[in-house]
Design a protein around this motif. Sequence first.
Motif: not given
Length: 246
Positions: A143-144, A237, A140-141, A146, A235
């Motif tokens: 696209s997001n 989640r 997920g990192l 950190w 994904e």
Amino acid sequence: MKINFDFSGRTVLVVGAASGIGRATAVACAEANAKVIALDVNAAELATLQHPQLETMLLNIADSQAVNQVIAQCMKKYGQIDAAILTSAIQKRTPIDQLSDEEWQSHLDVNLSGIFYLLRALFPIMKAQKSGSIVAFTSGLASNGWPGAAAYATTKAGIVGLVKSAAHELRPFGVRINAVSPGLVLTPVFLESASVDELAMYERSLGLSKPEEVVPTLMYLISDAGQTISGNVVERRLIPRVEGFS
């Protein structure tokens, strides 16, 4: 409802098998009657992985020649590789303006180039077989992002492009490849990189998974049930926790 997998007669390669998701997957595939080849750079942890259906081999995937040699050894002994689950990764949190050339390169070498070397070695085998399934790991990192995770996030974004391009090349040969974004999983890579406050925040909000909880998704993707799935980013989640509910 109970789901059972039977991989009798199949050879499964698990890379990054000494710990975390890789270890849980190697054991599960062996329990499902697959012949499992468990690869990792960590000799001490790999030595503790024992099962009559499982063989361990040392491999540093950042070494392209070593990758070619080990894959050739596997083929010489087993004659086929029906599935490959590529979990190896490193993650160290460092702000961009403090990130050294060496640390940046080490992330690229293991998390991206290493996966490329494995795919390059596996492609001719699975193309010739006209069958096979490969799973690589994104995050997920990707696209997001950190704070401090630029090197890791960059490599995991690269995995998506690599997998999607590979899927186009493999489709005419009946070979599948997918990327899995496993979510927040209590693996050594995650636990050694996340802060105590970060872990507590995730536990309060999204919750954290155990490596074993990721395994059914991986086994589905490499099984006959997943034979029409390729080129996807799957994904996992968890549903966010709501205050007052567990």
